[in-house]
Design a protein around this motif. Structure first.
Motif, PDB file in Angstrom:
ATOM      1  N   UNK A   1       1.005  -1.229   0.252  1.00  0.00           N
ATOM      2  CA  UNK A   1      -0.141  -0.286  -0.061  1.00  0.00           C
ATOM      3  C   UNK A   1       0.651   1.712   0.248  1.00  0.00           C
ATOM      4  N   UNK A   2       0.441   2.585  -0.684  1.00  0.00           N
ATOM      5  CA  UNK A   2       1.770   3.091  -1.148  1.00  0.00           C
ATOM      6  C   UNK A   2       0.942   4.162  -0.012  1.00  0.00           C
ATOM      7  N   UNK A   3       2.207   5.144   0.646  1.00  0.00           N
ATOM      8  CA  UNK A   3       2.442   6.156   1.425  1.00  0.00           C
ATOM      9  C   UNK A   3       1.453   6.975   1.837  1.00  0.00           C
ATOM     10  N   UNK A   4       0.888   7.513   2.505  1.00  0.00           N
ATOM     11  CA  UNK A   4      -0.050   8.895   2.301  1.00  0.00           C
ATOM     12  C   UNK A   4       0.744  10.149   2.321  1.00  0.00           C
ATOM     13  N   UNK A   5       0.269  11.102   1.097  1.00  0.00           N
ATOM     14  CA  UNK A   5       1.593  12.349   1.376  1.00  0.00           C
ATOM     15  C   UNK A   5       1.408  12.676   3.003  1.00  0.00           C
ATOM     16  N   UNK A   6       2.427  13.827   3.344  1.00  0.00           N
ATOM     17  CA  UNK A   6       2.634  13.579   4.951  1.00  0.00           C
ATOM     18  C   UNK A   6       1.020  15.035   5.086  1.00  0.00           C
ATOM     19  N   UNK A   7       0.964  15.349   4.609  1.00  0.00           N
ATOM     20  CA  UNK A   7       0.022  16.301   4.354  1.00  0.00           C
ATOM     21  C   UNK A   7      -1.526  15.835   4.725  1.00  0.00           C
ATOM     22  N   UNK A   8      -1.951  14.908   4.221  1.00  0.00           N
ATOM     23  CA  UNK A   8      -3.143  13.880   4.274  1.00  0.00           C
ATOM     24  C   UNK A   8      -3.110  12.876   5.619  1.00  0.00           C
ATOM     25  N   UNK A   9      -1.654  12.713   6.024  1.00  0.00           N
ATOM     26  CA  UNK A   9      -1.564  11.983   7.865  1.00  0.00           C
ATOM     27  C   UNK A   9      -2.441  11.847   8.240  1.00  0.00           C
ATOM     28  N   UNK A  10      -3.514  11.535   9.150  1.00  0.00           N
ATOM     29  CA  UNK A  10      -4.017  11.581  10.821  1.00  0.00           C
ATOM     30  C   UNK A  10      -3.229  11.326  11.607  1.00  0.00           C
ATOM     31  N   UNK A  11      -4.019  10.751  12.861  1.00  0.00           N
ATOM     32  CA  UNK A  11      -3.569  10.836  14.032  1.00  0.00           C
ATOM     33  C   UNK A  11      -3.361   9.106  13.601  1.00  0.00           C
ATOM     34  N   UNK A  12      -4.988   8.765  12.502  1.00  0.00           N
ATOM     35  CA  UNK A  12      -5.069   7.033  12.902  1.00  0.00           C
ATOM     36  C   UNK A  12      -3.433   6.346  12.046  1.00  0.00           C
TER      37      UNK A  12
END
Length: 100
Positions: free
Chosen positions: A1-12
């Motif tokens: 699974x590709x890593x989400x961009x740093x701006x979109x990441x949440x606490x989860x």
């Protein structure tokens, strides 16, 4: 699974080690350094300097905003807990002072 961009990441999106790092840092706030909290959380580093760099990167708002949001959340909860209890603590200190 590709890593989400740093701006979109949440606490989860925090890893278990990141959560443990922040939990240790908040629990021992002012007593322990970020580097020591990182090592205690189970991160493996070559030396103390690389641990210091990694701890700094983890708490950098631009590099890891989701980790910083979790840190702010935990610190806010901790501060709120002590703000509610101020009067009781002052009364305890007063009783201790009077008894001394």
């Amino acid at each position: 699974m590709p890593q989400r961009s740093k701006q979109v990441r949440t606490i989860q999106d925090l890893t278990n080690k990141q959560k443990k790092f922040i939990d240790i840092l908040v629990e021992k706030w002012g007593v322990i350094t970020k580097t020591d909290a990182l090592i205690e959380a189970g991160y493996k580093t070559k030396n103390k300097e690389s641990a210091m760099v990694l701890a700094s990167k983890l708490t950098n708002q631009n590099a890891n905003p989701h980790v910083c949001r979790y840190l702010e959340h935990k610190l806010g909860k901790e501060q709120e807990k002590y703000e509610k209890d101020k009067l009781r603590r002052y009364k305890t200190f007063e009783r201790l002072r009077d008894g001394a």
